[in-house]
Design an enzyme around this catalytic site. Sequence first.
Site, PDB file in Angstrom:
ATOM      1  N   LYS A 195     -55.893   7.982 -25.830  1.00 42.47           N
ATOM      2  CA  LYS A 195     -57.186   7.737 -26.463  1.00 42.47           C
ATOM      3  C   LYS A 195     -57.768   6.455 -25.865  1.00 42.47           C
ATOM      4  O   LYS A 195     -57.206   5.375 -26.036  1.00 42.47           O
ATOM      5  CB  LYS A 195     -57.035   7.601 -27.976  1.00 42.47           C
ATOM      6  CG  LYS A 195     -58.351   7.336 -28.700  1.00 42.47           C
ATOM      7  CD  LYS A 195     -58.131   7.214 -30.198  1.00 42.47           C
ATOM      8  CE  LYS A 195     -59.428   6.907 -30.935  1.00 42.47           C
ATOM      9  NZ  LYS A 195     -59.217   6.768 -32.394  1.00 42.47           N
ATOM     10  N   LYS A 248     -58.674  11.936 -25.344  1.00 42.45           N
ATOM     11  CA  LYS A 248     -59.961  11.652 -25.976  1.00 42.45           C
ATOM     12  C   LYS A 248     -60.558  10.412 -25.324  1.00 42.45           C
ATOM     13  O   LYS A 248     -59.856   9.416 -25.159  1.00 42.45           O
ATOM     14  CB  LYS A 248     -59.739  11.413 -27.477  1.00 42.45           C
ATOM     15  CG  LYS A 248     -60.988  11.070 -28.255  1.00 42.45           C
ATOM     16  CD  LYS A 248     -60.658  10.781 -29.720  1.00 42.45           C
ATOM     17  CE  LYS A 248     -61.934  10.427 -30.488  1.00 42.45           C
ATOM     18  NZ  LYS A 248     -61.654  10.064 -31.892  1.00 42.45           N
TER      19      LYS A 248
END
Length: 325
Positions: A195, A248
């Site tokens: 992330k 992400k």
Amino acid sequence: MLDLTYRPRRLRTTPAMRALVRETTLQTEDLVYPLFIVPGEGVREPIESLPGQYHLSVDEAVKTAKEAYELGIPGVEIFGLPTYKDEQGSSAWDMNQPVQQAIKAIRETVPNLIVISDVCLCQYTSTGHCGCVEDHEVLNDETLPLLAKVAVSHAKAGAHMVAPSDMMDGRVAVIREALDEEGFTNVSIMSYAAKYASAYYGPFRDAVHSAPEFGDRKGYQMDEANRLEAMREIELDIREGADIIMIKPALSYLDIVREARDNFDYPLAVYNVSGEYAMVKTAAKAGLVDEKRIVLETLLSMKRAGAKIIITYHALDVARWLQEK
């Protein structure tokens, strides 16, 4: 003289021919739809920064979850706004809060829909950070048992899967141990393994009121310049017990998605994040792009890069468009 023995255009002559040789397909079964749960009853309030998305009370979230299931979408991911915040984020594991109540209600009403819960503290802490804070520093190890409490509360409410998004070191192992100790051995973990500290999260932070009170999240989310580190993060989370790994954001990190697919034989998810969604919506509203075509092309690129699961705010629209084919 040209050698035209192989003519690629022969296989592009008709829609049926193109479909016959198509290498990658996008299916409704690939999608997960995020839901934003808020306190109250009968609440269905548009989110200005995410056109077409809503803050939903538990009763309205159940309706939307049922709609998603009827469209063939296999799962939803639950985010929420609590009724109170404090320094520790204790509302995150409060069984009476909207997230836990929504998980329970959706499981009861739509039992075959997969319910995934976001495990983090940023929406619940008074600082807006994803962990415990001392002297403006986010403390890693002190945060881990709190994340475990959140995950267990979600499992008790009925979540099939928990998705830690905090990026604290070691959180997957601590959450797995806590779930197993409480008897939730069948509750799986989808780890936000890579992330990045991205500028694409802006509309989401507005939607869940989770902007940091001070500083930023670059001390725990990944540097956007790093590729090899992402592979180390993913490997670490797999060793700690992650069942699914996630990257992400999705669109600007498809090189990471491809490399992860090539290196790890694990289910791979991506999050088509709020900034990516909002840009498409804004451009479409201005008449600059064909929304349907650009969304389908964008999500297909994520599948082509190697993702199997796509978490996206476009899910309801995409499911309808795919039914039209």
